[in-house]
Scaffold this motif. Structure first.
Motif, PDB file in Angstrom:
ATOM      1  N   VAL A  19       0.861  -1.186   0.000  1.00 58.74           N
ATOM      2  CA  VAL A  19       0.000   0.000   0.000  1.00 58.74           C
ATOM      3  C   VAL A  19       0.896   1.234   0.000  1.00 58.74           C
ATOM      4  CG1 VAL A  19      -1.710   1.314   1.319  1.00 58.74           C
ATOM      5  CG2 VAL A  19      -1.882  -1.175   1.177  1.00 58.74           C
ATOM      6  N   ILE A  20       0.680   2.089  -0.989  1.00 57.64           N
ATOM      7  CA  ILE A  20       1.468   3.323  -1.071  1.00 57.64           C
ATOM      8  C   ILE A  20       0.522   4.499  -0.883  1.00 57.64           C
ATOM      9  CG2 ILE A  20       2.992   4.718  -2.554  1.00 57.64           C
ATOM     10  CD1 ILE A  20       3.673   2.061  -4.020  1.00 57.64           C
ATOM     11  N   LEU A  21       0.834   5.349   0.077  1.00 54.81           N
ATOM     12  CA  LEU A  21       0.053   6.567   0.313  1.00 54.81           C
ATOM     13  C   LEU A  21       0.977   7.740  -0.044  1.00 54.81           C
ATOM     14  CD1 LEU A  21      -1.451   5.546   3.802  1.00 54.81           C
ATOM     15  CD2 LEU A  21      -2.497   5.227   1.558  1.00 54.81           C
TER      16      LEU A  21
ATOM     17  N   MET B   1       2.522  13.700 -25.067  1.00 51.96           N
ATOM     18  CA  MET B   1       2.258  12.429 -24.387  1.00 51.96           C
ATOM     19  C   MET B   1       0.753  12.279 -24.139  1.00 51.96           C
ATOM     20  SD  MET B   1       3.792  11.021 -20.770  1.00 51.96           S
ATOM     21  CE  MET B   1       5.518  11.260 -21.045  1.00 51.96           C
ATOM     22  N   SER B   2       0.182  11.110 -24.414  1.00 50.89           N
ATOM     23  CA  SER B   2      -1.253  10.907 -24.211  1.00 50.89           C
ATOM     24  C   SER B   2      -1.562  10.905 -22.709  1.00 50.89           C
ATOM     25  CB  SER B   2      -1.691   9.584 -24.831  1.00 50.89           C
ATOM     26  OG  SER B   2      -1.193   8.518 -24.061  1.00 50.89           O
ATOM     27  N   SER B   3      -2.850  11.126 -22.382  1.00 54.48           N
ATOM     28  CA  SER B   3      -3.198  11.193 -20.958  1.00 54.48           C
ATOM     29  C   SER B   3      -2.978   9.840 -20.289  1.00 54.48           C
ATOM     30  CB  SER B   3      -4.644  11.643 -20.794  1.00 54.48           C
ATOM     31  OG  SER B   3      -5.519  10.686 -21.321  1.00 54.48           O
ATOM     32  N   ARG B   4      -3.178   8.751 -21.053  1.00 52.24           N
ATOM     33  CA  ARG B   4      -2.969   7.414 -20.487  1.00 52.24           C
ATOM     34  C   ARG B   4      -1.486   7.190 -20.166  1.00 52.24           C
ATOM     35  NH1 ARG B   4      -5.264   1.767 -23.027  1.00 52.24           N
ATOM     36  NH2 ARG B   4      -4.433   0.479 -21.390  1.00 52.24           N
ATOM     37  N   ALA B   5      -0.647   7.630 -21.098  1.00 54.60           N
ATOM     38  CA  ALA B   5       0.797   7.472 -20.891  1.00 54.60           C
ATOM     39  C   ALA B   5       1.276   8.341 -19.735  1.00 54.60           C
ATOM     40  CB  ALA B   5       1.542   7.825 -22.167  1.00 54.60           C
ATOM     41  N   SER B   6       0.733   9.555 -19.642  1.00 51.93           N
ATOM     42  CA  SER B   6       1.183  10.434 -18.558  1.00 51.93           C
ATOM     43  C   SER B   6       0.686   9.922 -17.206  1.00 51.93           C
ATOM     44  CB  SER B   6       0.747  11.876 -18.797  1.00 51.93           C
ATOM     45  OG  SER B   6      -0.645  11.970 -18.772  1.00 51.93           O
ATOM     46  N   LYS B   7      -0.490   9.264 -17.213  1.00 58.39           N
ATOM     47  CA  LYS B   7      -0.996   8.684 -15.964  1.00 58.39           C
ATOM     48  C   LYS B   7      -0.077   7.548 -15.517  1.00 58.39           C
ATOM     49  CE  LYS B   7      -4.940   6.836 -13.621  1.00 58.39           C
ATOM     50  NZ  LYS B   7      -6.175   6.101 -13.668  1.00 58.39           N
ATOM     51  N   LYS B   8       0.335   6.736 -16.476  1.00 56.60           N
ATOM     52  CA  LYS B   8       1.218   5.615 -16.136  1.00 56.60           C
ATOM     53  C   LYS B   8       2.552   6.136 -15.595  1.00 56.60           C
ATOM     54  CE  LYS B   8       2.923   1.189 -17.550  1.00 56.60           C
ATOM     55  NZ  LYS B   8       3.039   0.135 -18.515  1.00 56.60           N
ATOM     56  N   THR B   9       3.054   7.199 -16.213  1.00 55.52           N
ATOM     57  CA  THR B   9       4.305   7.794 -15.736  1.00 55.52           C
ATOM     58  C   THR B   9       4.146   8.273 -14.299  1.00 55.52           C
ATOM     59  OG1 THR B   9       4.664   8.534 -17.993  1.00 55.52           O
ATOM     60  CG2 THR B   9       6.069   9.520 -16.318  1.00 55.52           C
ATOM     61  N   GLU B  10       3.009   8.887 -14.014  1.00 55.85           N
ATOM     62  CA  GLU B  10       2.733   9.385 -12.665  1.00 55.85           C
ATOM     63  C   GLU B  10       2.663   8.220 -11.663  1.00 55.85           C
ATOM     64  OE1 GLU B  10       2.700  12.202 -11.316  1.00 55.85           O
ATOM     65  OE2 GLU B  10       1.621  11.881  -9.457  1.00 55.85           O
ATOM     66  N   LEU B  11       2.004   7.122 -12.075  1.00 59.78           N
ATOM     67  CA  LEU B  11       1.897   5.953 -11.192  1.00 59.78           C
ATOM     68  C   LEU B  11       3.276   5.349 -10.933  1.00 59.78           C
ATOM     69  CD1 LEU B  11      -1.291   4.110 -12.574  1.00 59.78           C
ATOM     70  CD2 LEU B  11      -1.088   5.404 -10.464  1.00 59.78           C
ATOM     71  N   LEU B  12       4.091   5.304 -11.969  1.00 60.25           N
ATOM     72  CA  LEU B  12       5.440   4.747 -11.811  1.00 60.25           C
ATOM     73  C   LEU B  12       6.290   5.606 -10.886  1.00 60.25           C
ATOM     74  CD1 LEU B  12       6.251   3.572 -15.452  1.00 60.25           C
ATOM     75  CD2 LEU B  12       5.703   2.167 -13.478  1.00 60.25           C
ATOM     76  N   ARG B  13       6.060   6.917 -10.958  1.00 60.57           N
ATOM     77  CA  ARG B  13       6.789   7.828 -10.077  1.00 60.57           C
ATOM     78  C   ARG B  13       6.412   7.554  -8.616  1.00 60.57           C
ATOM     79  NH1 ARG B  13       6.181  12.120  -7.433  1.00 60.57           N
ATOM     80  NH2 ARG B  13       3.971  12.315  -7.954  1.00 60.57           N
ATOM     81  N   LEU B  15       5.313   4.773  -7.478  1.00 59.50           N
ATOM     82  CA  LEU B  15       5.731   3.412  -7.121  1.00 59.50           C
ATOM     83  C   LEU B  15       7.185   3.340  -6.672  1.00 59.50           C
ATOM     84  CD1 LEU B  15       4.575   0.394  -7.446  1.00 59.50           C
ATOM     85  CD2 LEU B  15       5.932   0.344  -9.509  1.00 59.50           C
ATOM     86  N   GLY B  16       8.029   4.142  -7.287  1.00 61.34           N
ATOM     87  CA  GLY B  16       9.457   4.069  -6.982  1.00 61.34           C
ATOM     88  C   GLY B  16      10.086   2.930  -7.750  1.00 61.34           C
ATOM     89  N   ASN B  17      11.060   2.289  -7.137  1.00 64.52           N
ATOM     90  CA  ASN B  17      11.779   1.195  -7.792  1.00 64.52           C
ATOM     91  C   ASN B  17      10.954  -0.091  -7.734  1.00 64.52           C
ATOM     92  OD1 ASN B  17      13.461  -0.957  -8.377  1.00 64.52           O
ATOM     93  ND2 ASN B  17      15.272   0.017  -7.478  1.00 64.52           N
ATOM     94  N   PRO B  18      10.455  -0.585  -8.879  1.00 63.90           N
ATOM     95  CA  PRO B  18       9.575  -1.760  -8.847  1.00 63.90           C
ATOM     96  C   PRO B  18      10.255  -3.030  -8.337  1.00 63.90           C
ATOM     97  CG  PRO B  18       9.894  -0.993 -11.116  1.00 63.90           C
ATOM     98  CD  PRO B  18      10.614  -0.059 -10.230  1.00 63.90           C
ATOM     99  N   VAL B  19      11.527  -3.184  -8.633  1.00 63.74           N
ATOM    100  CA  VAL B  19      12.243  -4.394  -8.192  1.00 63.74           C
ATOM    101  C   VAL B  19      12.359  -4.397  -6.666  1.00 63.74           C
ATOM    102  CG1 VAL B  19      14.422  -5.682  -8.325  1.00 63.74           C
ATOM    103  CG2 VAL B  19      13.482  -4.588 -10.372  1.00 63.74           C
ATOM    104  N   ARG B  20      12.680  -3.229  -6.127  1.00 63.58           N
ATOM    105  CA  ARG B  20      12.799  -3.133  -4.663  1.00 63.58           C
ATOM    106  C   ARG B  20      11.445  -3.370  -3.999  1.00 63.58           C
ATOM    107  NH1 ARG B  20      15.255   2.216  -2.768  1.00 63.58           N
ATOM    108  NH2 ARG B  20      13.112   2.861  -2.768  1.00 63.58           N
ATOM    109  N   LEU B  21      10.412  -2.778  -4.589  1.00 67.61           N
ATOM    110  CA  LEU B  21       9.061  -2.949  -4.035  1.00 67.61           C
ATOM    111  C   LEU B  21       8.649  -4.421  -4.054  1.00 67.61           C
ATOM    112  CD1 LEU B  21       6.029  -0.749  -4.384  1.00 67.61           C
ATOM    113  CD2 LEU B  21       5.755  -3.104  -5.034  1.00 67.61           C
ATOM    114  N   HIS B  22       8.944  -5.085  -5.169  1.00 67.19           N
ATOM    115  CA  HIS B  22       8.618  -6.508  -5.299  1.00 67.19           C
ATOM    116  C   HIS B  22       9.335  -7.319  -4.215  1.00 67.19           C
ATOM    117  CE1 HIS B  22       8.061 -10.458  -6.986  1.00 67.19           C
ATOM    118  NE2 HIS B  22       9.351 -10.602  -7.111  1.00 67.19           N
TER     119      HIS B  22
END
Lengths: 150, 117
Positions: A19-21, B1-13, B15-22
């Protein structure tokens, strides 16, 4: 596909998610009870306290109603992340409810509600103690890098 | 950039490092699974107590949630990867269905009052 677990002696179905807030700069693992009866995903005070959520910083949400009556809640933008083996991450952007701190709620686990469950397919086999999920949709999917074979 | 692509970029921001999160989520899941796989032993050892599990081990136990969280903090163990649980000796029956907005039921926010006839 990602799997949950059946809990202890109660047999309740659980799933773990990150969960990320973002506003509160909090990122933590949370163990949710899978609750198809809950309209929305909520963090119970046990997790809110463990995550170090400062209730004074929260925005007041609507009152929620359950079998035990109604309770106050707060709302916060959240990212819920599930991990599929070592392959993919599935991201869900939601408004999570955070339940007020009350003694009677302190032992209750957070609930994964239909705001997320409606976007998953669940295979529930309690007799074999297997619960698995397949993402039908997500707000983003991230493919994890595969390890180079040695 | 499309709104879908910019949303994904925002979500990735966010999220941080996905490997570390995993990796972190994997460790948290391992701790959570201890509650399922060793529950009988936990009931014998910690009946009606709060426990904190980190990786494969119970790292703190006590009569109150506060005491256990203090112990976790003292050990400098990351709380975000620690699962805290109350080990109930006698299982409670919980009914968690129908958690919804009070407004959806037409119930006033401060609850219902029955008026005497």
């Amino acid at each position: 596909m990602f799997s949950g677990r059946f809990g202890d002696t109660s047999g309740r179905p659980y799933i773990e998610a990150q969960v990320i807030l973002p506003r509160l700069k909090i990122s933590s693992g949370v163990s949710f009870i899978v609750d198809t009866g809950a309209d929305q995903t909520v963090l119970m005070p046990l997790d809110a306290v463990r995550l170090g959520i400062d209730y004074r910083k929260l925005r007041r949400g609507q009152n929620l109603f359950g079998v035990g009556g109604s309770c106050k809640s707060y709302r916060e933008s959240a990212l819920i992340v599930f991990s599929e083996n070592n392959r993919r991450l599935f991201l869900y952007e939601i408004e999570v409810g955070i339940i007020e701190k009350r003694r009677e709620f302190m032992r209750t686990r957070s609930l994964l509600g239909r705001d997320i469950l409606d976007r998953l397919r669940m295979d529930y086999n309690a007799s074999k103690r297997i619960i698995t999920f397949k993402a039908i949709s997500s707000d983003a999917t991230i493919r994890l890098p595969t390890r180079p074979s040695s | 950039m499309s709104s879908r692509a910019s949303k994904k970029t925002e979500l990735l921001r966010m999220l941080g490092n996905p490997v570390r999160l995993h990796r972190e989520l994997k460790r948290f899941r391992r701790a959570a699974h201890v509650l399922s796989s060793r529950h009988r032993r936990l009931i014998q050892k910690y009946p009606n107590q709060w426990i904190a599990v980190y990786d494969d081990d119970v790292i703190a136990s006590g009569a109150t949630l506060d005491a256990v969280l203090k112990e976790v903090a003292k050990r400098k163990v990351p709380q975000e990867r620690t699962i805290v649980h109350f080990v109930e000796k006698n299982q409670r029956t919980m009914i968690l269905c129908n958690l919804c907005l009070v407004g959806d039921l037409g119930i006033p926010a401060d609850g219902l009052t029955l008026k005497p006839r």
